[in-house]
Design an enzyme around this catalytic site. Structure first.
Site, PDB file in Angstrom:
ATOM      1  N   HIS A  87       0.850  -1.196   0.000  1.00 57.68           N
ATOM      2  CA  HIS A  87       0.000   0.000   0.000  1.00 57.68           C
ATOM      3  C   HIS A  87       0.882   1.240   0.000  1.00 57.68           C
ATOM      4  O   HIS A  87       1.916   1.269   0.640  1.00 57.68           O
ATOM      5  CB  HIS A  87      -0.918   0.016   1.226  1.00 57.68           C
ATOM      6  CG  HIS A  87      -2.130   0.872   1.041  1.00 57.68           C
ATOM      7  ND1 HIS A  87      -3.309   0.384   0.507  1.00 57.68           N
ATOM      8  CD2 HIS A  87      -2.350   2.179   1.286  1.00 57.68           C
ATOM      9  CE1 HIS A  87      -4.199   1.366   0.450  1.00 57.68           C
ATOM     10  NE2 HIS A  87      -3.645   2.464   0.922  1.00 57.68           N
ATOM     11  N   ASP A 166     -13.499   3.390   7.484  1.00 53.12           N
ATOM     12  CA  ASP A 166     -12.533   4.084   6.620  1.00 53.12           C
ATOM     13  C   ASP A 166     -13.214   4.685   5.403  1.00 53.12           C
ATOM     14  O   ASP A 166     -12.886   5.783   4.973  1.00 53.12           O
ATOM     15  CB  ASP A 166     -11.401   3.161   6.173  1.00 53.12           C
ATOM     16  CG  ASP A 166     -10.394   3.930   5.320  1.00 53.12           C
ATOM     17  OD1 ASP A 166      -9.880   4.957   5.817  1.00 53.12           O
ATOM     18  OD2 ASP A 166     -10.149   3.563   4.167  1.00 53.12           O
ATOM     19  N   ARG A 173     -12.290  13.182   5.154  1.00 55.14           N
ATOM     20  CA  ARG A 173     -10.956  13.790   5.229  1.00 55.14           C
ATOM     21  C   ARG A 173     -10.607  14.471   3.918  1.00 55.14           C
ATOM     22  O   ARG A 173      -9.988  15.535   3.893  1.00 55.14           O
ATOM     23  CB  ARG A 173      -9.916  12.709   5.549  1.00 55.14           C
ATOM     24  CG  ARG A 173     -10.007  12.176   6.967  1.00 55.14           C
ATOM     25  CD  ARG A 173      -9.272  10.857   7.094  1.00 55.14           C
ATOM     26  NE  ARG A 173      -7.877  10.962   6.719  1.00 55.14           N
ATOM     27  CZ  ARG A 173      -7.220  10.077   5.963  1.00 55.14           C
ATOM     28  NH1 ARG A 173      -7.833   9.005   5.503  1.00 55.14           N
ATOM     29  NH2 ARG A 173      -5.965  10.244   5.671  1.00 55.14           N
ATOM     30  N   SER A 188      -6.144   4.822   8.526  1.00 56.83           N
ATOM     31  CA  SER A 188      -6.872   4.546   7.286  1.00 56.83           C
ATOM     32  C   SER A 188      -6.238   3.378   6.548  1.00 56.83           C
ATOM     33  O   SER A 188      -6.902   2.408   6.172  1.00 56.83           O
ATOM     34  CB  SER A 188      -6.851   5.809   6.403  1.00 56.83           C
ATOM     35  OG  SER A 188      -7.246   5.508   5.090  1.00 56.83           O
ATOM     36  N   LYS A 192      -7.592  -0.967   6.718  1.00 58.12           N
ATOM     37  CA  LYS A 192      -7.974  -1.723   5.504  1.00 58.12           C
ATOM     38  C   LYS A 192      -7.100  -2.952   5.339  1.00 58.12           C
ATOM     39  O   LYS A 192      -7.570  -4.029   4.994  1.00 58.12           O
ATOM     40  CB  LYS A 192      -7.807  -0.842   4.254  1.00 58.12           C
ATOM     41  CG  LYS A 192      -8.912   0.179   4.078  1.00 58.12           C
ATOM     42  CD  LYS A 192      -8.928   0.732   2.664  1.00 58.12           C
ATOM     43  CE  LYS A 192      -7.775   1.657   2.355  1.00 58.12           C
ATOM     44  NZ  LYS A 192      -7.878   2.997   2.892  1.00 58.12           N
TER      45      LYS A 192
HETATM   46  N1  URA Z   1      -4.255   5.632   1.271  1.00 61.29           N
HETATM   47  C1  URA Z   1      -5.245   5.298   2.146  1.00 61.29           C
HETATM   48  O1  URA Z   1      -5.783   4.213   2.080  1.00 61.29           O
HETATM   49  N2  URA Z   1      -5.600   6.166   3.073  1.00 61.29           N
HETATM   50  C2  URA Z   1      -5.040   7.367   3.196  1.00 61.29           C
HETATM   51  O2  URA Z   1      -5.407   8.087   4.071  1.00 61.29           O
HETATM   52  C3  URA Z   1      -4.019   7.729   2.282  1.00 61.29           C
HETATM   53  C4  URA Z   1      -3.637   6.840   1.327  1.00 61.29           C
END
Ligand code: URA
Length: 425
Positions: A87, A166, A173, A188, A192
């Site tokens: 990620h 999220d 956000r 966040s 996930k």
């Molecule tokens: N990727 C995400 O999943 N969340 C964020 O806040 C920023 C990048």
């Protein structure tokens, strides 16, 4: 417990206790705490920060807003396979996931990637992939698992079942100026990744103006916090801090980035994107005990076959033409010299062209974006075309072009700062 008291506590720099965190995350997810109160709290967190304990609890509350999947018994061709994912904290021109996910799936493992949509000036993996005709981001858990077992790769949205907190907070956000909060970024991403059930995780923590936290020290801190959260939750987590002072690759936008990824999967593409993809692939493979050369599989077509299978499995047509912008306008170099692009400015130009959102739930223009014909460090001559803005709405072109022009600098030899994607730590 009530929301006003929690907001006031954080506003005044106090630490929230576990019950307060659980209550407000749950309340917001269920619609009991209204967006105006969560916005105020997010802003208070932005200014006041959170302790490691608060971040860990906030992340756990977000995971608990849905189910945590268990993929430990996942099989491919009848054999158990490990799961690994990657990620990014968000950058400009960062479409690495589109190449890395199918590339990794060419080994005996599976990549259960939950991705997001564009946030602010950064593009979102799901928005990019939706430029492919027919491709769907929303999959139920059973379909997601079936595709993972069949192809080893899936890239999808976190649905109502996975970290729904999220989904709600991300959109909030995005439109309240609170994205760059380190606790909010960490929670966040990690909520996930923990909920999706991956066994291992590689984080690409961006540094430079394209990142939400441009400073190296902040990027290091974000990496530290996320690795600690992942490790505590039983996910083998590591992080690379990588350069994004200038855009990664040559394409910034949706369809234009997909087209660039297809070039990479065909064995070509910009070297900075290829190098970063391979560095992250190597890190991900090491996390599941594989020592191999990812470049070979980009060159020999295996990653492309895997990409096509992944896209088809999610309803996309890998042979369909990508959307093309009805309006394009070129930017020319005002002087001769060595070129630099500021990642944030280029990201903002693409956003203004229509590739991102300014209101929650807005649809993005799949064809909008920026193509860079010259990149950081290239010598240019005055009057030469250095970039093209793409947009479906001609009314968006002038502002995008102005923003793009201000992201461009032409200096004396030695002005350039090196390519994007370099692993800094
Ligand atoms: N990727 C995400 O999943 N969340 C964020 O806040 C920023 C990048």
């Amino acid at each position: 417990i009530d929301a006003v008291r929690i907001i006031e506590a954080k506003r005044d720099g106090n630490e929230l206790d576990d019950d307060e965190i659980d209550w407000i995350v749950d309340g917001y997810t269920r619609g009991v705490v209204p967006p105006e109160q969560m916005s105020a709290l997010a802003m208070a967190v932005y200014f006041r920060g959170m302790t490691d304990r608060e971040i860990a609890r906030w992340t756990a509350a977000m995971v608990d807003s849905g189910t945590r999947l268990d993929l430990s018994d996942l099989t491919r061709a009848g054999r158990r396979v490990p799961t690994v994912d990657k990620h990014s904290t968000g950058g400009v021109g960062d479409s690495v996931t589109l190449v890395l996910t199918p590339l990794l799936a060419t080994w005996e493992l599976a990549v259960p990637q939950l991705s997001g949509r564009g946030l602010g000036h950064t593009g979102g993996t799901l928005d990019k992939l939706e430029a492919i005709p027919g491709w769907r981001a929303d999959l139920d858990a059973a379909t997601r698992r079936r595709i993972l077992e069949e192809t080893g790769a899936v890239i999808c949205a976190a649905g109502a079942d996975l970290a729904p907190a999220d989904r709600a907070l991300y959109a909030l956000r995005d439109v309240t100026g609170t994205v760059p909060s380190i606790p909010m970024l960490a929670a966040s991403i990690m909520s996930k990744k923990i909920a999706e059930g991956t066994g291992a995780l590689v984080l690409d923590v961006k540094c430079g103006s394209g990142a939400f936290r441009p400073d190296r020290a902040d990027a290091d801190e974000l990496a530290r916090v996320m690795v600690a959260i992942g490790t505590a939750a039983g996910v083998r987590t590591s992080a690379l801090v990588t350069a994004n002072h200038t855009p990664l690759g040559r394409a910034v936008g949706n369809a234009v980035e997909v087209a660039e990824c297809v070039e990479i999967l065909a064995g070509g593409g910009p070297p900075d994107m290829v190098d970063l993809t391979c560095a992250l692939a190597q890190e991900a493979l090491a996390a599941v005990g594989i020592d191999d050369d990812p470049r070979e599989r980009l060159r020999d077509g295996r990653a492309m076959d895997s990409f096509r299978a992944m896209i088809s499995a999610q309803g996309g047509d890998p042979d369909a033409a990508l959307p093309v912008a009805a309006h394009t306008e070129e930017l020319r170099a005002p002087d001769s010299g060595e070129l630099t692009w500021d990642a944030l400015g280029v990201g903002r130009a693409s956003w203004l062209a229509g590739a991102g959102r300014t209101r929650p739930g807005e649809t993005v223009d799949p064809a909008a974006g920026v193509l860079l014909h010259r990149v950081e460090g290239d010598p240019v001559r005055a009057g030469e075309v250095v970039a093209t803005v793409h947009a479906g709405d001609p009314g968006r072109v002038p502002a995008a072009l102005t923003e793009l022009a201000s992201a461009l600098e032409i200096g004396a030899p030695g002005t350039a700062r090196g390519p994007a994607g370099v692993v800094l730590g």
